[in-house]
Design a protein around this motif. Structure first.
Motif, short mmCIF file in Angstrom:
data_model
loop_
_atom_site.label_atom_id
_atom_site.label_comp_id
_atom_site.label_asym_id
_atom_site.label_seq_id
_atom_site.Cartn_x
_atom_site.Cartn_y
_atom_site.Cartn_z
N LEU A 279 47.82 41.31 31.83
CA LEU A 279 48.26 41.37 30.35
C LEU A 279 49.38 42.50 30.20
N LEU A 280 49.16 43.47 31.09
CA LEU A 280 49.90 44.81 30.94
C LEU A 280 49.83 45.63 32.31
N ASP A 281 50.51 46.59 32.53
CA ASP A 281 50.26 47.26 33.73
C ASP A 281 49.61 48.80 33.20
N ARG A 282 48.41 48.91 33.43
CA ARG A 282 47.67 50.13 33.25
C ARG A 282 48.29 51.33 33.67
N LEU A 283 49.03 51.30 34.77
CA LEU A 283 49.65 52.42 34.99
C LEU A 283 50.84 52.74 34.27
N PHE B 215 32.54 27.00 40.72
CA PHE B 215 32.40 27.86 39.52
C PHE B 215 33.78 28.68 39.32
N PHE B 216 34.60 28.71 38.40
CA PHE B 216 35.66 29.60 38.27
C PHE B 216 35.59 30.42 37.09
N ARG B 217 35.94 31.72 37.08
CA ARG B 217 36.38 32.26 35.96
C ARG B 217 37.84 32.66 35.84
N ILE B 218 38.27 32.12 34.55
CA ILE B 218 39.74 31.93 34.46
C ILE B 218 40.04 32.94 33.22
N GLY B 219 40.38 34.15 33.47
CA GLY B 219 40.41 35.08 32.45
C GLY B 219 41.63 35.82 32.24
N THR B 220 41.49 36.89 31.48
CA THR B 220 42.62 38.05 31.49
C THR B 220 42.41 39.39 31.68
N SER B 221 43.01 40.25 32.05
CA SER B 221 42.76 41.44 32.58
C SER B 221 43.96 42.65 32.32
N GLY B 222 43.68 43.70 32.71
CA GLY B 222 44.64 44.90 32.71
C GLY B 222 44.91 45.00 34.20
N GLY B 223 46.29 44.85 34.63
CA GLY B 223 46.87 45.12 35.89
C GLY B 223 46.80 46.55 36.44
N LEU B 224 46.89 46.66 37.46
CA LEU B 224 47.20 48.05 38.25
C LEU B 224 48.29 48.06 39.06
N GLY B 225 49.37 48.66 39.02
CA GLY B 225 50.51 48.61 39.75
C GLY B 225 50.95 47.15 39.85
N VAL B 226 50.78 46.10 39.25
CA VAL B 226 51.53 44.92 39.36
C VAL B 226 52.34 44.53 37.97
N GLU B 227 53.23 43.61 38.15
CA GLU B 227 53.97 43.23 37.16
C GLU B 227 53.30 42.30 35.94
#
Ligand SMILES: O=P(O)(O)O[C@H]1O[C@H](CO)[C@@H](O)[C@H]1O
Ligand SMILES: O=c1cc[nH]c(=O)[nH]1
Length: 314
Positions: free
Chosen positions: A276-280, A140-152
Motif C-alpha cells: 500500500l506504500l513504500d516504507r522507505l 490455502f492462500f493468504r490474500i492481503g495488504t502490506s507495507g512495501g520495502l523498496g518496491v513501487e
C-alpha cells in the motif's frame, strides 16, 4: 523461571497428509462427543459438514470481512458459478460476528482479522472444519495488504520466506510454560506457480521476496507515527534498509503464523499481498480509497488465475 523449560523447536509434529486427506494431529478431537467451531458458529453435530464442505479445494484468507466478501463475489464471476435461483451469496458464519465465511463451489473465502492471534483462531477452526468434512488436496492462500520495502506502491509481493520482527524464520508460541518454535517454511512450488500467473501486460508488478511479519503495526514496523516512539528517523531508516538488504520486500502481520501452520499441517500454501506504500518513503497510508480498492484486487486476480488453471477453466 524455576520449573519452566525455555525453548523447544517443534519440527517433528509436521503432518504428512495421507491421500491428500486433511488430517489433524490432535488425538483429543476424535474422543469428543461434539466439536463446536465457536468462532464461525458451526459444529460437527449441528451441521452436516461433509455435505457443506467436502468439495472444498481452495481456502482464501484475508484480513477484512468486506474484502473477503468481494473476493467471493469476484469468484462467482470468474468461475461462472451459478447460485441457486433467487439466492445471493450468504455468510455461512453469520451466527458469529467474529469472522465471515463464504463458499463459491470449491473455494472458501474467509476473513481472519488483524494479527497472528486472530489468524490462529480461524486457522484452527478451518482445519477442523475441513477434517470433519473429509476434504482432500486443499490449498490455502493468504490474500492481503502490506507495507512495501523498496518496491513501487501497488506492487504484489509473493512471500518467498516469512520472518519475524528480528528476521527469524519461525513462530514462537508460549505453550504450557515453554516457548515452542515452529518453522515457517513456505511452499516454494505454489509461490512460484503463482508468480507464473503474472502477465507481461499486467499494469502492476508481481515479485517474490521475504515478508517480515510483526506483532504490531506501529513500533513493530518501525513507524514514526504511532502513539509511542522512542527511536529517531535515522534509527528507523537504518533498520528498514538493513532488512531490505536481507531480502525483505514487504511487512505485514500474519504470514509467519500462516506459513508455520500450513507447514505443520502439510498444507500447500502461499502468501500474496499488495503493497500500500513504500516504507522507505513514509509511514502514513494516505492513498485515495478508490485507488486502494483497485490495488487490493491485484492479489485476488493472480490467485483467481491460479485457481482457474487448476480447475481447467479458461
Ligand atoms: O490486509 P490484511 O490482510 O488485513 O493485512 C494487513 O493489514 C493489517 C494492518 O492494517 C494487518 O493485519 C496486516 O497484515
Ligand atoms: O504498512 C502496512 C500496510 C498494511 N499492513 C501492514 O501490516 N503494514
Amino acid at each position: 523461571m524455576a520449573g519452566f523449560q525455555p525453548i523447544k523447536s517443534v519440527e517433528d509434529s509436521v503432518i504428512k497428509p495421507q491421500n491428500g486427506q486433511m488430517h489433524i494431529l490432535n488425538p483429543h478431537i476424535a474422543t469428543m462427543e461434539e466439536d463446536v467451531l465457536y468462532h464461525i458458529a458451526l459444529g460437527n453435530k449441528s451441521h452436516d459438514l461433509k455435505e457443506m464442505f467436502k468439495d472444498v479445494k481452495f481456502v482464501c484468507f484475508g484480513g477484512s470481512p468486506s474484502r473477503m466478501k468481494k473476493f467471493a463475489e469476484f469468484m462467482v464471476e470468474e468461475l461462472n458459478y451459478k447460485l441457486p435461483a433467487g439466492q445471493t451469496l450468504c455468510n455461512i458464519a453469520h451466527g458469529s460476528d467474529r469472522y465471515v465465511l463464504y463458499k463459491v463451489g470449491p473455494v472458501i473465502s474467509v476473513s481472519h482479522g488483524m494479527g497472528m492471534p486472530s489468524l490462529s483462531i480461524i486457522f484452527h477452526e478451518i482445519m477442523k472444519l475441513l477434517h470433519h468434512a473429509g476434504s482432500s488436496d486443499v490449498t490455502f492462500f493468504r490474500i492481503g495488504t502490506s507495507g512495501g520495502l523498496g518496491v513501487e506502491p501497488g506492487s504484489v509481493v509473493i512471500t518467498d520466506e516469512a520472518v519475524d520482527g528480528i528476521l527469524r524464520p519461525y513462530m514462537e508460541v508460549a505453550t504450557l510454560g515453554m516457548m515452542l518454535q515452529y518453522p515457517a517454511s513456505s511452499d516454494k512450488t505454489v509461490s512460484h506457480d503463482l508468480l507464473n500467473m503474472s502477465k507481461d501486460n499486467d499494469h502492476f508488478k508481481t515479485l517474490l521476496g521475504k515478508t517480515m511479519c510483526t506483532q504490531d503495526f506501529y513500533e513493530g514496523q518501525a513507524r514514526l507515527d504511532g502513539a509511542f516512539c522512542d527511536y529517531s528517523k535515522d534509527d528507523k531508516m537504518s533498520f528498514l534498509k538493513r532488512v531490505y538488504e536481507r531480502g525483505v520486500r514487504n511487512i505485514e502481520m500474519e504470514s509467519l503464523c500462516f506459513s508455520a501452520y500450513c507447514h505443520r499441517a502439510g498444507i500447500k500454501s502461499a502468501v500474496i499481498c499488495v503493497t500500500l506504500l513504500d516504507r522507505l518513503h513514509g509511514d502514513q497510508i494516505s492513498t485515495p480509497h478508490d485507488v486502494m480498492e483497485e490495488w487490493q484486487n491485484r492479489p485476488q486476480i493472480i490467485v483467481s488465475r491460479y485457481i482457474k488453471q487448476k480447475l481447467s477453466i479458461s
